[in-house]
Motif scaffolding. Structure first.
Motif, PDB file in Angstrom:
ATOM      1  N   THR A  79     -57.517  54.106 -44.292  1.00 35.20           N
ATOM      2  CA  THR A  79     -57.035  53.290 -43.171  1.00 35.20           C
ATOM      3  C   THR A  79     -58.115  53.059 -42.124  1.00 35.20           C
ATOM      4  O   THR A  79     -58.435  51.924 -41.775  1.00 35.20           O
ATOM      5  CB  THR A  79     -55.804  53.949 -42.521  1.00 35.20           C
ATOM      6  OG1 THR A  79     -54.792  54.137 -43.505  1.00 35.20           O
ATOM      7  CG2 THR A  79     -55.249  53.068 -41.412  1.00 35.20           C
ATOM      8  N   GLY A  80     -58.693  54.137 -41.599  1.00 40.57           N
ATOM      9  CA  GLY A  80     -59.625  54.011 -40.477  1.00 40.57           C
ATOM     10  C   GLY A  80     -61.082  53.898 -40.843  1.00 40.57           C
ATOM     11  O   GLY A  80     -61.912  53.595 -39.985  1.00 40.57           O
ATOM     12  N   SER A  86     -63.088  56.132 -41.191  1.00 41.74           N
ATOM     13  CA  SER A  86     -63.815  57.018 -40.281  1.00 41.74           C
ATOM     14  C   SER A  86     -63.972  58.428 -40.829  1.00 41.74           C
ATOM     15  O   SER A  86     -64.686  59.242 -40.233  1.00 41.74           O
ATOM     16  CB  SER A  86     -63.086  57.093 -38.930  1.00 41.74           C
ATOM     17  OG  SER A  86     -61.789  57.653 -39.089  1.00 41.74           O
ATOM     18  N   GLY A 140     -61.998  49.977 -44.303  1.00 43.81           N
ATOM     19  CA  GLY A 140     -60.656  50.382 -43.907  1.00 43.81           C
ATOM     20  C   GLY A 140     -59.805  49.210 -43.484  1.00 43.81           C
ATOM     21  O   GLY A 140     -60.317  48.175 -43.059  1.00 43.81           O
ATOM     22  N   HIS A 185     -57.618  49.353 -40.984  1.00 46.15           N
ATOM     23  CA  HIS A 185     -57.590  49.396 -39.520  1.00 46.15           C
ATOM     24  C   HIS A 185     -58.722  50.314 -39.049  1.00 46.15           C
ATOM     25  O   HIS A 185     -58.485  51.462 -38.643  1.00 46.15           O
ATOM     26  CB  HIS A 185     -56.243  49.921 -39.002  1.00 46.15           C
ATOM     27  CG  HIS A 185     -55.081  49.039 -39.355  1.00 46.15           C
ATOM     28  ND1 HIS A 185     -54.467  49.068 -40.606  1.00 46.15           N
ATOM     29  CD2 HIS A 185     -54.423  48.090 -38.631  1.00 46.15           C
ATOM     30  CE1 HIS A 185     -53.491  48.191 -40.625  1.00 46.15           C
ATOM     31  NE2 HIS A 185     -53.437  47.574 -39.452  1.00 46.15           N
ATOM     32  N   PRO A 186     -59.964  49.841 -39.134  1.00 46.91           N
ATOM     33  CA  PRO A 186     -61.114  50.711 -38.862  1.00 46.91           C
ATOM     34  C   PRO A 186     -61.149  51.260 -37.431  1.00 46.91           C
ATOM     35  O   PRO A 186     -60.791  50.556 -36.482  1.00 46.91           O
ATOM     36  CB  PRO A 186     -62.314  49.809 -39.136  1.00 46.91           C
ATOM     37  CG  PRO A 186     -61.780  48.419 -39.058  1.00 46.91           C
ATOM     38  CD  PRO A 186     -60.356  48.476 -39.491  1.00 46.91           C
ATOM     39  N   LYS A 187     -61.550  52.511 -37.323  1.00 46.92           N
ATOM     40  CA  LYS A 187     -61.723  53.164 -36.027  1.00 46.92           C
ATOM     41  C   LYS A 187     -63.046  52.708 -35.394  1.00 46.92           C
ATOM     42  O   LYS A 187     -63.904  52.124 -36.067  1.00 46.92           O
ATOM     43  CB  LYS A 187     -61.732  54.683 -36.209  1.00 46.92           C
ATOM     44  CG  LYS A 187     -60.437  55.262 -36.776  1.00 46.92           C
ATOM     45  CD  LYS A 187     -59.319  55.204 -35.755  1.00 46.92           C
ATOM     46  CE  LYS A 187     -58.024  55.800 -36.311  1.00 46.92           C
ATOM     47  NZ  LYS A 187     -58.123  57.244 -36.570  1.00 46.92           N
ATOM     48  N   HIS A 247     -64.296  46.793 -41.702  1.00 49.67           N
ATOM     49  CA  HIS A 247     -62.964  46.272 -42.020  1.00 49.67           C
ATOM     50  C   HIS A 247     -62.951  45.771 -43.455  1.00 49.67           C
ATOM     51  O   HIS A 247     -63.951  45.242 -43.960  1.00 49.67           O
ATOM     52  CB  HIS A 247     -62.585  45.137 -41.065  1.00 49.67           C
ATOM     53  CG  HIS A 247     -61.119  44.827 -41.046  1.00 49.67           C
ATOM     54  ND1 HIS A 247     -60.488  44.153 -42.083  1.00 49.67           N
ATOM     55  CD2 HIS A 247     -60.147  45.113 -40.137  1.00 49.67           C
ATOM     56  CE1 HIS A 247     -59.198  44.040 -41.809  1.00 49.67           C
ATOM     57  NE2 HIS A 247     -58.963  44.610 -40.633  1.00 49.67           N
ATOM     58  N   ASP A 283     -55.257  63.057 -44.447  1.00 47.80           N
ATOM     59  CA  ASP A 283     -56.261  62.752 -43.427  1.00 47.80           C
ATOM     60  C   ASP A 283     -56.664  64.040 -42.702  1.00 47.80           C
ATOM     61  O   ASP A 283     -55.835  64.652 -42.024  1.00 47.80           O
ATOM     62  CB  ASP A 283     -55.680  61.745 -42.434  1.00 47.80           C
ATOM     63  CG  ASP A 283     -56.694  61.282 -41.404  1.00 47.80           C
ATOM     64  OD1 ASP A 283     -57.860  61.732 -41.464  1.00 47.80           O
ATOM     65  OD2 ASP A 283     -56.319  60.469 -40.536  1.00 47.80           O
TER      66      ASP A 283
END
Length: 283
Positions: A120-121, A123, A147, A149-151, A177, A216
């Motif tokens: 998702t992130g 990260s 990801g 929804h990248p951090k 992204h 995670d």
């Protein structure tokens, strides 16, 4: 009557059943939910669940709740445990049947699988996987990560664990992204997050999709930080410092364990990548 001392090893008894062998074969390639295994094997859910329970009891398969939908569980084949059990079974038959680890596969300029890791992130899990695969192949496999929804940045504990335990520097890398890589062609798309697996991004060439259901590691840090904030007013500065230290250590341990799991999975992925690519280019 067969003497008790000649009872086949547990691994042989478990793997010899045709349906359990098919389950092991599917789970060797990817983590799956029960309903997906039902579809792949064409067997009733109660029968699939029964044999999964036996495989879990034998220590070959593990399960945990999906982070996308807690009503679901993902099943994972512990290939390291299988390798140990297979070696033990061979030795039980004859001391010469020791199964030695296969040497790391080599790649050439003409044979470079293209791999995308997603979470998702982008990260923690996927950049760790990207870095470890590149590290283990000396950069001879084209690999990236992204990801949904990248951090804003790579998690500092991911940077620290890779630097201290693997000698890899991620300090200059930034999360990407998925949209920035969908125009690229990949041979293998590996999701490490149950949530991002549900994101149906379109890629050219229809890459082979693999799922690694890995929790995670950042959630340990987030929970610990929330507890510390909630107790800020009541705690002394000394207690706050101790709590922060404990939370930091718990977070670091979670990231270290996650990196170790990903590294183990990558070791078993390497022969698959090379074999799949070799088959694709054969005339």
């Amino acid at each position: 009557m067969v003497p008790t001392g000649q009872t086949p090893p547990a691994f042989v008894r478990l793997a010899a059943h045709p349906l359990r062998w098919r389950l092991l074969t599917e789970l060797a390639a990817s983590d799956y939910r029960v309903r997906e295994l039902v579809h792949l094997l064409g067997q009733p859910q109660n029968l699939i669940s029964y044999h999964l329970r036996l495989l879990r009891g034998g220590g070959l398969v593990t399960a945990h709740r999906s982070s996308f939908d807690a009503r679901d569980s993902y099943y994972h084949l512990d290939l390291e445990r299988c390798a140990q059990a297979l070696t033990a079974a061979g030795l039980a038959l004859h001391p010469a049947l020791r199964v030695d680890p296969a040497p790391p596969p080599s790649t050439t300029a003409e044979l470079q699988p293209r791999v995308l890791f997603t979470c998702t992130g982008n990260s923690a899990r996927s950049p760790i996987a990207e870095a470890l695969l590149r590290h283990r192949t000396g950069g001879h496999i084209r690999v990236t990560s992204a990801g949904s929804h990248p951090k804003p940045r790579i998690h500092p504990q991911a940077v620290r664990v890779l630097r201290e335990h693997y000698g890899i520097d991620l300090a200059g890398q930034r999360p990407r992204h998925l949209d920035t890589v969908t125009h690229h062609r990949f041979d293998h798309l590996i999701s490490l997050c149950d949530k991002v697996r549900e994101v149906r991004a379109e890629f050219a060439g229809h890459p082979r999709q693999i799922h690694w259901s890995i929790p995670d590691p950042a959630t340990t840090s987030d929970i610990g930080s929330a507890i510390t904030r909630d107790n800020d007013q009541a705690a002394t500065s000394e207690a706050e410092s101790a709590a922060t230290s404990d939370n930091d250590q718990a977070s670091y341990s979670a990231f270290r364990e996650t990196a170790a799991e990903i590294d183990t999975r990558i070791r078993y992925l390497l022969p698959v990548l090379v074999q799949a690519t070799s088959l694709e280019i054969e005339p």
